[in-house]
Design a protein around this motif. Structure first.
Motif, PDB file in Angstrom:
ATOM      1  N   ASP A  51      -1.506  -1.196  -7.837  1.00 43.96           N
ATOM      2  CA  ASP A  51      -0.362  -0.916  -8.711  1.00 43.96           C
ATOM      3  C   ASP A  51      -0.726  -1.287 -10.136  1.00 43.96           C
ATOM      4  O   ASP A  51      -1.807  -1.837 -10.410  1.00 43.96           O
ATOM      5  CB  ASP A  51       0.913  -1.603  -8.221  1.00 43.96           C
ATOM      6  CG  ASP A  51       0.882  -3.132  -8.343  1.00 43.96           C
ATOM      7  OD1 ASP A  51       0.010  -3.680  -9.050  1.00 43.96           O
ATOM      8  OD2 ASP A  51       1.758  -3.796  -7.729  1.00 43.96           O
ATOM      9  N   TYR A  57      -3.371  -3.333  -2.621  1.00 43.38           N
ATOM     10  CA  TYR A  57      -2.719  -3.175  -1.321  1.00 43.38           C
ATOM     11  C   TYR A  57      -3.745  -2.627  -0.330  1.00 43.38           C
ATOM     12  O   TYR A  57      -4.356  -1.571  -0.561  1.00 43.38           O
ATOM     13  CB  TYR A  57      -1.529  -2.224  -1.433  1.00 43.38           C
ATOM     14  CG  TYR A  57      -0.478  -2.709  -2.407  1.00 43.38           C
ATOM     15  CD1 TYR A  57       0.586  -3.491  -1.976  1.00 43.38           C
ATOM     16  CD2 TYR A  57      -0.560  -2.392  -3.767  1.00 43.38           C
ATOM     17  CE1 TYR A  57       1.551  -3.943  -2.861  1.00 43.38           C
ATOM     18  CE2 TYR A  57       0.392  -2.839  -4.661  1.00 43.38           C
ATOM     19  CZ  TYR A  57       1.447  -3.625  -4.206  1.00 43.38           C
ATOM     20  OH  TYR A  57       2.390  -4.081  -5.092  1.00 43.38           O
ATOM     21  N   GLY A 164      -1.903   4.931  -5.867  1.00 38.75           N
ATOM     22  CA  GLY A 164      -0.857   4.049  -6.379  1.00 38.75           C
ATOM     23  C   GLY A 164      -0.634   4.159  -7.867  1.00 38.75           C
ATOM     24  O   GLY A 164      -1.333   4.878  -8.584  1.00 38.75           O
ATOM     25  N   SER A 165       0.346   3.415  -8.343  1.00 40.79           N
ATOM     26  CA  SER A 165       0.729   3.488  -9.755  1.00 40.79           C
ATOM     27  C   SER A 165      -0.376   2.982 -10.670  1.00 40.79           C
ATOM     28  O   SER A 165      -0.426   3.349 -11.847  1.00 40.79           O
ATOM     29  CB  SER A 165       2.007   2.692 -10.000  1.00 40.79           C
ATOM     30  OG  SER A 165       1.822   1.316  -9.715  1.00 40.79           O
ATOM     31  N   ALA A 171       3.959   5.728  -7.441  1.00 40.69           N
ATOM     32  CA  ALA A 171       3.934   4.379  -6.887  1.00 40.69           C
ATOM     33  C   ALA A 171       3.988   4.488  -5.372  1.00 40.69           C
ATOM     34  O   ALA A 171       4.774   5.248  -4.815  1.00 40.69           O
ATOM     35  CB  ALA A 171       5.121   3.567  -7.401  1.00 40.69           C
ATOM     36  N   SER A 172       3.124   3.738  -4.705  1.00 40.72           N
ATOM     37  CA  SER A 172       3.141   3.732  -3.245  1.00 40.72           C
ATOM     38  C   SER A 172       4.449   3.106  -2.762  1.00 40.72           C
ATOM     39  O   SER A 172       4.984   2.194  -3.398  1.00 40.72           O
ATOM     40  CB  SER A 172       1.946   2.922  -2.730  1.00 40.72           C
ATOM     41  OG  SER A 172       2.033   2.728  -1.342  1.00 40.72           O
ATOM     42  N   GLU A 175       4.649  -0.736  -2.784  1.00 36.88           N
ATOM     43  CA  GLU A 175       4.445  -1.543  -3.982  1.00 36.88           C
ATOM     44  C   GLU A 175       5.608  -2.503  -4.220  1.00 36.88           C
ATOM     45  O   GLU A 175       6.783  -2.146  -4.064  1.00 36.88           O
ATOM     46  CB  GLU A 175       4.235  -0.650  -5.209  1.00 36.88           C
ATOM     47  CG  GLU A 175       2.897   0.068  -5.181  1.00 36.88           C
ATOM     48  CD  GLU A 175       2.608   0.849  -6.455  1.00 36.88           C
ATOM     49  OE1 GLU A 175       3.297   0.610  -7.470  1.00 36.88           O
ATOM     50  OE2 GLU A 175       1.692   1.700  -6.439  1.00 36.88           O
TER      51      GLU A 175
END
Length: 409
Positions: A51, A57, A164-165, A171-172, A175
Protein backbone atom coordinates in the motif's frame (compact mmCIF):
# COMPACT_ATOMS: atom_id res chain seq x y z
CA UNK A 1 -12.79 -14.86 0.58
CA UNK A 2 -9.75 -13.37 2.31
CA UNK A 3 -9.45 -13.58 6.09
CA UNK A 4 -8.67 -10.41 8.08
CA UNK A 5 -5.07 -9.27 7.95
CA UNK A 6 -2.89 -9.89 10.99
CA UNK A 7 0.73 -9.82 12.12
CA UNK A 8 2.94 -12.66 10.88
CA UNK A 9 3.09 -15.78 13.01
CA UNK A 10 6.44 -16.96 14.37
CA UNK A 11 6.97 -19.42 11.49
CA UNK A 12 5.81 -16.90 8.91
CA UNK A 13 8.05 -14.22 10.34
CA UNK A 14 11.06 -16.57 10.20
CA UNK A 15 10.28 -17.46 6.57
CA UNK A 16 9.86 -13.78 5.70
CA UNK A 17 13.19 -12.86 7.27
CA UNK A 18 14.92 -15.51 5.17
CA UNK A 19 13.20 -14.31 2.01
CA UNK A 20 14.13 -10.71 2.83
CA UNK A 21 17.75 -11.76 3.38
CA UNK A 22 17.82 -13.42 -0.05
CA UNK A 23 16.27 -10.28 -1.57
CA UNK A 24 18.94 -8.12 0.09
CA UNK A 25 21.70 -10.39 -1.22
CA UNK A 26 20.39 -10.17 -4.78
CA UNK A 27 19.72 -6.40 -4.59
CA UNK A 28 21.88 -4.97 -1.78
CA UNK A 29 21.11 -1.40 -2.82
CA UNK A 30 17.45 -2.07 -1.85
CA UNK A 31 18.39 -2.80 1.77
CA UNK A 32 16.91 0.40 3.23
CA UNK A 33 13.61 -0.13 1.42
CA UNK A 34 13.37 -3.84 2.27
CA UNK A 35 13.68 -3.11 5.98
CA UNK A 36 11.41 -0.04 5.81
CA UNK A 37 8.37 -2.04 4.70
CA UNK A 38 5.95 -3.26 7.39
CA UNK A 39 5.12 -6.99 6.80
CA UNK A 40 1.48 -8.04 7.19
CA UNK A 41 -0.11 -11.49 6.79
CA UNK A 42 -3.05 -11.40 4.36
CA UNK A 43 -4.54 -14.93 4.26
CA UNK A 44 -6.19 -15.73 0.94
CA UNK A 45 -4.65 -12.80 -0.95
CA UNK A 46 -2.90 -15.18 -3.35
CA UNK A 47 0.06 -12.85 -3.95
CA UNK A 48 2.15 -10.06 -2.43
CA UNK A 49 1.02 -6.42 -2.56
CA UNK A 50 1.97 -3.03 -1.10
CA UNK A 51 0.00 0.00 0.00
CA UNK A 52 1.00 3.63 -0.22
CA UNK A 53 2.08 3.58 3.46
CA UNK A 54 4.86 1.02 2.76
CA UNK A 55 3.01 -1.95 4.25
CA UNK A 56 3.70 -5.28 2.58
CA UNK A 57 0.73 -7.67 2.41
CA UNK A 58 1.69 -11.34 1.91
CA UNK A 59 -0.42 -14.45 1.63
CA UNK A 60 1.17 -16.67 4.31
CA UNK A 61 0.48 -19.77 2.22
CA UNK A 62 3.11 -18.46 -0.19
CA UNK A 63 5.67 -18.20 2.62
CA UNK A 64 5.17 -21.52 4.45
CA UNK A 65 3.49 -24.84 3.69
CA UNK A 66 3.21 -27.10 0.69
CA UNK A 67 2.02 -24.35 -1.66
CA UNK A 68 4.77 -21.89 -0.74
CA UNK A 69 6.80 -20.24 -3.50
CA UNK A 70 10.42 -21.25 -3.89
CA UNK A 71 12.44 -18.96 -1.66
CA UNK A 72 14.28 -17.40 -4.61
CA UNK A 73 10.95 -16.64 -6.35
CA UNK A 74 9.49 -15.16 -3.16
CA UNK A 75 12.59 -12.99 -2.79
CA UNK A 76 12.18 -11.81 -6.38
CA UNK A 77 8.52 -10.92 -5.80
CA UNK A 78 9.51 -9.06 -2.64
CA UNK A 79 12.03 -6.99 -4.61
CA UNK A 80 9.34 -6.42 -7.26
CA UNK A 81 6.80 -5.08 -4.75
CA UNK A 82 9.37 -2.86 -3.06
CA UNK A 83 10.23 -1.60 -6.55
CA UNK A 84 6.74 -0.09 -6.85
CA UNK A 85 7.38 1.93 -3.67
CA UNK A 86 10.90 2.95 -4.60
CA UNK A 87 9.87 4.19 -8.04
CA UNK A 88 6.85 6.02 -6.57
CA UNK A 89 4.40 4.40 -8.97
CA UNK A 90 1.52 5.67 -6.84
CA UNK A 91 2.65 9.28 -7.20
CA UNK A 92 3.36 8.89 -10.90
CA UNK A 93 -0.07 7.35 -11.49
CA UNK A 94 -1.58 10.56 -10.15
CA UNK A 95 0.09 12.47 -13.01
CA UNK A 96 -1.60 10.41 -15.72
CA UNK A 97 -4.60 11.78 -17.65
CA UNK A 98 -7.71 10.96 -15.70
CA UNK A 99 -9.68 8.77 -15.59
CA UNK A 100 -6.81 6.32 -15.82
CA UNK A 101 -6.87 2.61 -16.58
CA UNK A 102 -5.79 0.93 -13.34
CA UNK A 103 -5.16 -2.36 -15.09
CA UNK A 104 -3.04 -0.83 -17.87
CA UNK A 105 -0.98 1.10 -15.32
CA UNK A 106 -0.38 -2.00 -13.19
CA UNK A 107 0.81 -3.92 -16.26
CA UNK A 108 3.03 -0.98 -17.29
CA UNK A 109 4.52 -0.51 -13.83
CA UNK A 110 5.14 -4.26 -13.52
CA UNK A 111 6.93 -4.27 -16.88
CA UNK A 112 9.17 -1.36 -15.88
CA UNK A 113 10.29 -3.23 -12.76
CA UNK A 114 10.54 -6.76 -14.20
CA UNK A 115 12.58 -5.51 -17.14
CA UNK A 116 15.37 -4.53 -14.74
CA UNK A 117 15.01 -7.51 -12.40
CA UNK A 118 15.31 -10.04 -15.20
CA UNK A 119 18.31 -8.15 -16.61
CA UNK A 120 19.95 -8.47 -13.17
CA UNK A 121 19.31 -12.20 -13.11
CA UNK A 122 16.76 -12.07 -10.27
CA UNK A 123 14.37 -15.04 -10.15
CA UNK A 124 10.67 -14.34 -10.68
CA UNK A 125 7.65 -16.65 -10.95
CA UNK A 126 6.72 -17.77 -14.47
CA UNK A 127 4.40 -15.53 -16.48
CA UNK A 128 5.43 -12.15 -15.10
CA UNK A 129 4.65 -9.10 -17.24
CA UNK A 130 7.54 -7.83 -19.39
CA UNK A 131 7.80 -5.05 -22.00
CA UNK A 132 7.88 -7.70 -24.74
CA UNK A 133 4.61 -9.17 -23.46
CA UNK A 134 3.05 -5.71 -23.85
CA UNK A 135 4.44 -5.32 -27.37
CA UNK A 136 7.00 -2.73 -26.25
CA UNK A 137 10.76 -2.34 -26.49
CA UNK A 138 12.73 -2.92 -23.27
CA UNK A 139 14.36 -0.10 -21.35
CA UNK A 140 11.36 2.23 -21.28
CA UNK A 141 9.36 3.89 -18.53
CA UNK A 142 6.01 2.80 -17.15
CA UNK A 143 4.44 5.88 -18.75
CA UNK A 144 5.64 4.70 -22.17
CA UNK A 145 4.27 1.20 -21.63
CA UNK A 146 1.00 2.61 -20.31
CA UNK A 147 0.31 4.47 -23.54
CA UNK A 148 0.72 1.28 -25.57
CA UNK A 149 -1.14 -0.94 -23.13
CA UNK A 150 -4.14 1.35 -22.64
CA UNK A 151 -4.42 1.91 -26.41
CA UNK A 152 -4.31 -1.86 -27.04
CA UNK A 153 -7.31 -2.40 -24.78
CA UNK A 154 -5.76 -4.99 -22.51
CA UNK A 155 -8.40 -6.58 -20.26
CA UNK A 156 -8.97 -4.90 -16.93
CA UNK A 157 -8.38 -7.09 -13.87
CA UNK A 158 -11.13 -7.20 -11.29
CA UNK A 159 -11.18 -4.30 -8.83
CA UNK A 160 -8.81 -5.01 -5.97
CA UNK A 161 -6.51 -7.28 -7.94
CA UNK A 162 -2.96 -6.25 -8.70
CA UNK A 163 -0.10 -4.90 -6.62
CA UNK A 164 -2.12 -2.53 -4.41
CA UNK A 165 -2.30 1.20 -3.86
CA UNK A 166 1.48 1.37 -3.44
CA UNK A 167 1.72 0.58 -7.16
CA UNK A 168 -0.73 3.33 -8.08
CA UNK A 169 -3.62 1.00 -8.84
CA UNK A 170 -6.67 -0.07 -6.87
CA UNK A 171 -6.30 -0.47 -3.15
CA UNK A 172 -6.44 -4.14 -2.26
CA UNK A 173 -9.50 -5.09 -0.18
CA UNK A 174 -7.14 -6.20 2.60
CA UNK A 175 -5.39 -2.84 2.96
CA UNK A 176 -5.47 -1.30 6.43
CA UNK A 177 -6.49 2.29 7.23
CA UNK A 178 -3.55 4.68 7.09
CA UNK A 179 -3.43 5.23 10.88
CA UNK A 180 -3.33 1.56 11.97
CA UNK A 181 -0.14 0.09 13.50
CA UNK A 182 0.97 -3.49 12.85
CA UNK A 183 2.92 -5.26 15.58
CA UNK A 184 3.88 -1.88 17.02
CA UNK A 185 5.03 -0.44 13.69
CA UNK A 186 3.15 2.40 12.08
CA UNK A 187 2.93 3.25 8.38
CA UNK A 188 5.57 5.40 6.72
CA UNK A 189 4.78 9.05 6.06
CA UNK A 190 5.35 10.57 2.63
CA UNK A 191 8.45 12.36 3.95
CA UNK A 192 9.87 9.12 5.36
CA UNK A 193 9.16 7.37 2.07
CA UNK A 194 11.06 10.06 0.16
CA UNK A 195 13.99 9.68 2.55
CA UNK A 196 14.08 5.92 1.96
CA UNK A 197 14.02 6.48 -1.81
CA UNK A 198 16.98 8.82 -1.54
CA UNK A 199 18.94 6.29 0.56
CA UNK A 200 18.25 3.65 -2.08
CA UNK A 201 19.24 6.01 -4.90
CA UNK A 202 22.59 6.73 -3.22
CA UNK A 203 23.21 2.99 -2.77
CA UNK A 204 22.31 2.33 -6.42
CA UNK A 205 24.69 5.03 -7.61
CA UNK A 206 27.51 3.66 -5.47
CA UNK A 207 26.93 0.16 -6.80
CA UNK A 208 26.76 1.41 -10.39
CA UNK A 209 30.06 3.28 -9.93
CA UNK A 210 31.78 0.16 -8.62
CA UNK A 211 31.51 1.01 -4.95
CA UNK A 212 29.50 -0.89 -2.39
CA UNK A 213 27.21 -3.76 -3.25
CA UNK A 214 27.24 -6.93 -5.29
CA UNK A 215 25.88 -7.71 -8.68
CA UNK A 216 25.07 -5.59 -11.68
CA UNK A 217 22.89 -2.51 -11.49
CA UNK A 218 20.29 -2.57 -14.30
CA UNK A 219 20.35 0.43 -16.62
CA UNK A 220 16.76 1.44 -15.82
CA UNK A 221 17.44 1.46 -12.09
CA UNK A 222 20.62 3.50 -12.53
CA UNK A 223 18.63 6.01 -14.61
CA UNK A 224 16.00 6.21 -11.86
CA UNK A 225 18.67 6.88 -9.21
CA UNK A 226 20.19 9.65 -11.32
CA UNK A 227 16.78 11.30 -11.56
CA UNK A 228 16.23 11.13 -7.78
CA UNK A 229 19.66 12.56 -6.98
CA UNK A 230 19.68 15.21 -9.72
CA UNK A 231 19.32 18.79 -8.49
CA UNK A 232 15.82 20.24 -8.84
CA UNK A 233 15.14 21.76 -12.22
CA UNK A 234 13.89 25.34 -12.33
CA UNK A 235 11.89 26.41 -15.35
CA UNK A 236 13.86 28.67 -17.70
CA UNK A 237 10.76 30.86 -17.84
CA UNK A 238 11.03 31.52 -14.13
CA UNK A 239 14.75 32.25 -14.42
CA UNK A 240 14.25 34.57 -17.39
CA UNK A 241 11.46 36.46 -15.63
CA UNK A 242 13.66 36.94 -12.58
CA UNK A 243 16.65 38.08 -14.61
CA UNK A 244 14.70 40.65 -16.62
CA UNK A 245 12.76 41.86 -13.58
CA UNK A 246 15.99 42.29 -11.59
CA UNK A 247 17.76 44.18 -14.38
CA UNK A 248 14.81 46.54 -14.88
CA UNK A 249 14.47 47.14 -11.15
CA UNK A 250 18.14 48.03 -10.82
CA UNK A 251 17.90 50.42 -13.75
CA UNK A 252 14.75 52.02 -12.36
CA UNK A 253 16.47 52.51 -9.02
CA UNK A 254 19.28 54.67 -10.46
CA UNK A 255 17.87 57.92 -9.13
CA UNK A 256 19.66 61.25 -9.62
CA UNK A 257 19.49 64.65 -7.94
CA UNK A 258 18.11 67.37 -10.20
CA UNK A 259 17.32 71.08 -9.81
CA UNK A 260 14.97 71.05 -12.83
CA UNK A 261 12.19 70.42 -10.35
CA UNK A 262 13.01 71.61 -6.81
CA UNK A 263 12.33 69.35 -3.86
CA UNK A 264 9.10 69.83 -1.91
CA UNK A 265 11.12 69.90 1.27
CA UNK A 266 11.47 73.44 2.57
CA UNK A 267 14.67 74.70 4.22
CA UNK A 268 14.84 78.47 4.76
CA UNK A 269 17.31 80.08 2.35
CA UNK A 270 18.16 76.76 0.63
CA UNK A 271 16.83 75.25 -2.59
CA UNK A 272 17.05 71.46 -2.43
CA UNK A 273 17.20 69.24 -5.52
CA UNK A 274 14.53 66.63 -6.18
CA UNK A 275 15.19 62.94 -6.79
CA UNK A 276 14.54 61.78 -10.32
CA UNK A 277 14.41 58.18 -11.50
CA UNK A 278 14.94 57.23 -15.14
CA UNK A 279 12.21 56.08 -17.45
CA UNK A 280 13.68 52.71 -18.27
CA UNK A 281 14.60 52.00 -21.88
CA UNK A 282 15.09 48.41 -23.01
CA UNK A 283 16.77 47.06 -26.14
CA UNK A 284 15.95 43.52 -27.30
CA UNK A 285 18.40 42.01 -29.79
CA UNK A 286 17.22 38.90 -31.67
CA UNK A 287 19.63 36.54 -33.43
CA UNK A 288 17.93 35.55 -36.70
CA UNK A 289 20.57 32.97 -37.62
CA UNK A 290 21.51 29.65 -36.03
CA UNK A 291 19.31 26.85 -34.83
CA UNK A 292 16.60 28.75 -32.98
CA UNK A 293 13.04 27.81 -33.80
CA UNK A 294 10.16 30.24 -34.14
CA UNK A 295 8.22 28.60 -31.30
CA UNK A 296 11.17 28.93 -28.91
CA UNK A 297 11.71 32.55 -29.92
CA UNK A 298 8.01 33.34 -29.47
CA UNK A 299 8.00 31.72 -26.01
CA UNK A 300 11.05 33.70 -24.88
CA UNK A 301 9.66 36.96 -26.24
CA UNK A 302 6.32 36.36 -24.53
CA UNK A 303 8.07 36.00 -21.17
CA UNK A 304 10.19 39.11 -21.72
CA UNK A 305 7.21 41.19 -22.88
CA UNK A 306 5.11 40.08 -19.93
CA UNK A 307 7.79 41.06 -17.41
CA UNK A 308 8.35 44.44 -19.04
CA UNK A 309 4.62 45.21 -18.95
CA UNK A 310 4.38 44.13 -15.31
CA UNK A 311 7.39 46.28 -14.46
CA UNK A 312 5.74 49.36 -15.92
CA UNK A 313 8.16 49.81 -18.83
CA UNK A 314 6.58 52.02 -21.49
CA UNK A 315 6.05 50.11 -24.73
CA UNK A 316 7.48 53.02 -26.67
CA UNK A 317 10.74 52.64 -24.75
CA UNK A 318 11.27 49.02 -25.81
CA UNK A 319 13.32 48.83 -29.02
CA UNK A 320 13.68 45.61 -31.02
CA UNK A 321 16.68 44.75 -33.19
CA UNK A 322 17.17 41.96 -35.72
CA UNK A 323 20.77 40.77 -36.10
CA UNK A 324 21.58 38.94 -39.36
CA UNK A 325 24.81 37.04 -40.01
CA UNK A 326 24.56 37.61 -43.76
CA UNK A 327 24.62 41.39 -43.59
CA UNK A 328 26.55 41.78 -40.31
CA UNK A 329 24.15 44.55 -39.38
CA UNK A 330 21.43 45.10 -36.82
CA UNK A 331 18.08 46.48 -37.95
CA UNK A 332 15.43 48.10 -35.80
CA UNK A 333 12.01 46.54 -36.30
CA UNK A 334 8.64 47.60 -34.93
CA UNK A 335 7.49 44.22 -33.61
CA UNK A 336 8.27 40.51 -33.53
CA UNK A 337 6.28 39.93 -36.73
CA UNK A 338 8.96 41.92 -38.54
CA UNK A 339 11.65 39.40 -37.63
CA UNK A 340 12.39 36.59 -40.09
CA UNK A 341 14.50 33.63 -38.96
CA UNK A 342 16.87 33.05 -41.87
CA UNK A 343 18.89 30.09 -40.54
CA UNK A 344 22.61 29.57 -40.94
CA UNK A 345 24.95 30.55 -38.16
CA UNK A 346 27.89 32.66 -37.09
CA UNK A 347 26.04 35.83 -36.16
CA UNK A 348 28.19 38.36 -34.29
CA UNK A 349 25.87 39.56 -31.55
CA UNK A 350 28.36 42.30 -30.66
CA UNK A 351 26.98 44.12 -33.71
CA UNK A 352 23.44 43.92 -32.37
CA UNK A 353 24.48 44.95 -28.85
CA UNK A 354 26.42 47.92 -30.24
CA UNK A 355 23.40 49.01 -32.29
CA UNK A 356 21.15 48.74 -29.26
CA UNK A 357 23.56 50.70 -27.06
CA UNK A 358 23.56 53.54 -29.59
CA UNK A 359 20.01 54.29 -28.41
CA UNK A 360 21.28 54.42 -24.81
CA UNK A 361 19.09 51.74 -23.20
CA UNK A 362 19.30 50.87 -19.52
CA UNK A 363 18.89 47.15 -20.21
CA UNK A 364 19.81 45.05 -23.28
CA UNK A 365 18.26 41.58 -23.64
CA UNK A 366 19.82 39.26 -26.23
CA UNK A 367 17.97 36.22 -27.62
CA UNK A 368 20.44 33.93 -29.38
CA UNK A 369 21.50 30.32 -29.87
CA UNK A 370 24.84 31.25 -28.30
CA UNK A 371 27.06 30.62 -31.36
CA UNK A 372 28.54 34.12 -31.29
CA UNK A 373 31.37 36.21 -29.88
CA UNK A 374 30.49 38.49 -26.96
CA UNK A 375 31.76 41.91 -25.84
CA UNK A 376 34.96 41.67 -23.80
CA UNK A 377 34.28 44.79 -21.73
CA UNK A 378 31.10 45.40 -19.72
CA UNK A 379 28.40 47.29 -21.61
CA UNK A 380 26.89 50.51 -20.32
CA UNK A 381 23.50 48.82 -20.19
CA UNK A 382 22.80 45.81 -18.04
CA UNK A 383 23.13 42.78 -20.33
CA UNK A 384 20.81 39.75 -20.12
CA UNK A 385 21.80 36.83 -22.40
CA UNK A 386 18.94 34.40 -23.12
CA UNK A 387 20.66 31.48 -24.87
CA UNK A 388 18.30 29.09 -26.69
CA UNK A 389 20.14 25.83 -27.32
CA UNK A 390 20.66 22.23 -26.18
CA UNK A 391 23.42 21.99 -23.59
CA UNK A 392 24.75 24.64 -21.29
CA UNK A 393 25.55 28.05 -22.86
CA UNK A 394 29.24 28.76 -23.27
CA UNK A 395 31.27 31.91 -23.66
CA UNK A 396 28.78 34.43 -22.29
CA UNK A 397 30.44 37.22 -20.28
CA UNK A 398 30.70 36.60 -16.55
CA UNK A 399 29.54 40.18 -15.91
CA UNK A 400 26.27 39.54 -17.80
CA UNK A 401 23.21 37.63 -16.60
CA UNK A 402 22.82 34.39 -18.57
CA UNK A 403 19.62 32.34 -18.86
CA UNK A 404 19.72 28.87 -20.47
CA UNK A 405 16.61 28.04 -22.53
CA UNK A 406 16.26 24.43 -23.73
CA UNK A 407 14.47 24.32 -27.11
CA UNK A 408 11.02 22.79 -27.05
CA UNK A 409 10.60 22.94 -23.27
Amino acid sequence: MSAPVRPLSTDEAAAFRLVRLLAAESSPYFMAALFATVPVAAPGLGTFAVDASWRLYMDPDLLVGEGAWAQADAAGVLVHEVGHLIRDHAGRAGQLPQPMSHGAWNYAADAEINDDLLAAGIALPAGVVTPAALGCEPGGLAEDYYQTTSAAGWPEPSAGEGCGSGAGTWASPVELPADVDVDGRGPLSDADGDMVRRHVAVAVREAAEGGKGRGTVPAGLARWASGVLAPPQISWRQVLRGAVRHAVALAAGQTLHTYARPSRRRVPGVILPAMRGPKVRVGIVVDTSGSMGQADLDAAMAEVSGVLRASGVDRARVLLYSCDAATSTATRVSNLAGIELVGGGGTDMRVGITAAEADRPHVVIVLTDGDTPWPEAPTRARLVCAVIRHGEPTGTPDWATTVHITPGR
